[in-house]
Write a protein that holds these residues in place. Structure first.
Motif, short mmCIF file in Angstrom:
data_model
loop_
_atom_site.label_atom_id
_atom_site.label_comp_id
_atom_site.label_asym_id
_atom_site.label_seq_id
_atom_site.Cartn_x
_atom_site.Cartn_y
_atom_site.Cartn_z
N ARG A 122 109.15 41.39 75.19
CA ARG A 122 107.75 41.16 74.87
C ARG A 122 106.88 42.32 75.34
O ARG A 122 107.23 43.03 76.29
CB ARG A 122 107.24 39.88 75.53
CG ARG A 122 108.00 38.61 75.17
CD ARG A 122 107.39 37.42 75.88
NE ARG A 122 108.13 36.19 75.68
CZ ARG A 122 107.99 35.38 74.63
NH1 ARG A 122 107.12 35.71 73.68
NH2 ARG A 122 108.70 34.27 74.53
N ASN A 123 105.74 42.46 74.71
CA ASN A 123 104.72 43.40 75.16
C ASN A 123 103.91 42.76 76.28
O ASN A 123 103.70 41.55 76.32
CB ASN A 123 103.80 43.78 74.00
CG ASN A 123 102.75 44.78 74.42
OD1 ASN A 123 103.06 45.87 74.88
ND2 ASN A 123 101.48 44.41 74.28
N ASP A 171 107.43 48.21 71.02
CA ASP A 171 107.98 49.40 70.36
C ASP A 171 109.48 49.19 70.14
O ASP A 171 110.30 49.46 71.02
CB ASP A 171 107.74 50.63 71.24
CG ASP A 171 108.09 51.93 70.53
OD1 ASP A 171 108.93 51.90 69.61
OD2 ASP A 171 107.55 52.99 70.91
N GLU A 227 100.34 43.54 78.84
CA GLU A 227 99.17 44.37 79.13
C GLU A 227 99.11 44.75 80.60
O GLU A 227 98.31 45.60 80.99
CB GLU A 227 97.89 43.63 78.74
CG GLU A 227 97.79 43.29 77.26
CD GLU A 227 97.76 44.52 76.38
OE1 GLU A 227 97.22 45.56 76.83
OE2 GLU A 227 98.28 44.46 75.25
N LYS A 232 102.79 49.32 77.03
CA LYS A 232 102.85 50.45 76.11
C LYS A 232 103.19 51.74 76.84
O LYS A 232 103.88 52.62 76.31
CB LYS A 232 101.52 50.58 75.36
CG LYS A 232 101.28 49.44 74.37
CD LYS A 232 99.98 49.63 73.60
CE LYS A 232 99.79 48.48 72.60
NZ LYS A 232 98.53 48.62 71.83
N ASP A 254 107.44 39.60 70.14
CA ASP A 254 106.27 39.86 69.30
C ASP A 254 106.43 41.22 68.65
O ASP A 254 107.24 42.05 69.07
CB ASP A 254 104.97 39.77 70.10
CG ASP A 254 104.94 40.72 71.28
OD1 ASP A 254 104.83 41.94 71.06
OD2 ASP A 254 105.04 40.24 72.43
N GLU A 255 105.64 41.46 67.63
CA GLU A 255 105.79 42.68 66.83
C GLU A 255 105.10 43.89 67.45
O GLU A 255 105.23 45.00 66.95
CB GLU A 255 105.25 42.44 65.41
CG GLU A 255 106.07 41.46 64.61
CD GLU A 255 107.53 41.88 64.49
OE1 GLU A 255 107.79 43.06 64.22
OE2 GLU A 255 108.41 41.03 64.71
N THR A 256 104.37 43.69 68.54
CA THR A 256 103.67 44.82 69.16
C THR A 256 104.58 45.64 70.07
O THR A 256 104.21 46.72 70.50
CB THR A 256 102.46 44.33 69.98
OG1 THR A 256 102.92 43.46 71.03
CG2 THR A 256 101.48 43.58 69.10
#
Length: 419
Positions: A109-110, A74, A112, A135, A70-72
């Motif tokens: 992938r990002n 870094d 949470e 993150k 995904d684009e989230t």
């Protein structure tokens, strides 16, 4: 009832094969586990998780295919970590151009919740394997590099079968559900010694449930190497990875060398020059000036020392607050004295974190040479001015402070006297 068609039988056989493959892969995630305390007479080099979990070589180049899920994520942080591995090894990362790529590859992938991944390549995993980064993880170059090094197949140092020669694991301080992270495994080490400065050596407070130490080096001065921040591969990391992936063999051939010309564990790299361990000098690493660990301590923790005389111990430029990372171990041993006193003239460190640990800055005090160690952590203003602590024969002080721009805490100052 009619018999199943050949197509159905073939599909069932394929599913059974995939299930068995997944089971074997799970068994080889780290190798073969063993409970703490079992004898260490077996040859750990004969059992390995490396071979089955290595990424494939194409034209002699070990290649890890990857894509971003995904684009989230870094991207820059991940690419920087990959560049570090490519700089120090023969491994190359190749981005998959199609999201329909069919073959072993990483899907970054990002997350949470947590940073997680499978150690090494999943065997016959044709649809990709996930590498999750939060993150917070992505913001730390060392953490990103650690995840990528695990993805290429290297296990944490504290999981080595020979770790009992080097560290104590304090199970009573480990979070429930995290014990599996500290199991000893059989996996191939290629003769590379235990490395306290490995990118995959966890810190002293790893997975702590109560703010107390979970990993003690048997030589407590090595706590400093375990605690210092790492953003690059250590020499031993490079040696192990390059040996496992046969990079060193290829480089010898490319450089027209029949045998390794480098001494003292050095190896010939891609530039046909010797990559030498810390503590050695010379074109072929021929001059050994000190041990690997002592050389690292001299560079990374120069305040670490052993003393047998009265001394003042303090943080750098006390009482001026310091921003930079500092880690040191002071060991006081009595020669003919039975008691060592430490009196604090000032103590003002960062307060405890939400998990009740001294995660940003802390002083661990050992009032004896007990094995396994039993130190007590102090941070914030937990030691009032004028407090005297008495040690029996040996006093060990382990101080660590993370890099903290804008720090306003003064540090500590104390006098040590032999009675």
């Amino acid at each position: 009832m009619s018999s199943p068609s050949p197509q159905v039988l073939a599909m069932a056989l394929l599913l059974l094969l995939l299930a068995a493959t997944s089971y074997v892969t799970a068994l080889n995630l780290h190798g073969v586990g063993t409970p703490e305390g079992l004898g260490s007479g077996l040859n750990t080099r004969s059992m390995t998780s490396w071979d089955i979990n290595l990424w494939p070589r194409k034209d002699r180049v070990p290649t890890v295919h990857y894509k971003f899920g995904d684009e989230t994520v870094d991207h820059d942080a991940v690419l920087a970590g990959m560049a570090t591995i490519e700089k120090d090894t023969c491994i190359r990362f190749k981005k998959v151009q199609s999201f329909l790529y069919f073959g072993s590859h990483l899907i970054i992938r990002n997350s949470e919740r947590t940073c997680s991944l499978h150690v090494g390549r999943k065997w016959m995993n044709l649809f990709g394997q996930n590498l999750y980064l939060t993150k917070i993880c992505a913001a730390n170059p060392g953490t990103v590099l650690r995840q990528l090094v695990r993805a290429i197949g290297k296990n944490p140092e504290e999981n080595r079968y020979d770790r009992t020669d080097h560290i104590h694991v304090m199970y009573r301080n480990i979070q429930t559900g995290h014990y599996i992270n500290f199991i000893r495994w059989f996996y191939r080490t290629f003769g590379v010694p235990y490395d306290f400065y490995s990118i995959l050596q966890s810190g002293p407070l790893a997975s702590s449930r109560n703010g107390k130490t979970t990993l003690y080096a048997k030589d407590l001065q090595m706590q400093s190497l375990m605690a210092v921040e790492r953003t690059q591969l250590s020499f031993m990391d490079r040696l192990l990875i390059n040996t496992a992936y046969k990079c060193t063999e290829d480089w010898l051939e490319d450089c027209n060398e029949g045998s390794n010309p480098c001494q003292n564990m050095g190896y010939l790299n891609a530039t046909c020059s010797c990559d030498c361990p810390d503590g050695t000098l010379g074109d072929t690493c021929q001059n050994k000036t000190m041990s690997y660990n002592d050389a690292l301590l001299a560079t990374l923790s120069p305040l670490t020392e052993t003393l047998d005389v009265n001394a003042t111990v303090s943080t750098t430029d006390y009482p001026t607050p310091q921003d930079a990372e500092v880690v040191f171990t002071k060991t006081f041993t009595s020669a003919g004295h039975t008691e060592i006193n430490i009196t604090f003239e000032g103590f003002n460190l960062s307060p405890r974190c939400a998990d009740d640990s001294c995660c940003e800055e802390g002083l661990e005090v050992h009032l004896s040479n007990q094995r396994p160690p039993q130190g007590t952590w102090y941070c914030g203003n937990e030691i009032p001015t004028g407090t005297t602590l008495s040690a029996n024969g040996t006093l060990i002080l382990f101080y660590m402070k993370a890099d903290s721009p804008g720090n306003t805490y003064k540090g500590f100052n104390a006098n040590v006297t032999f009675v």
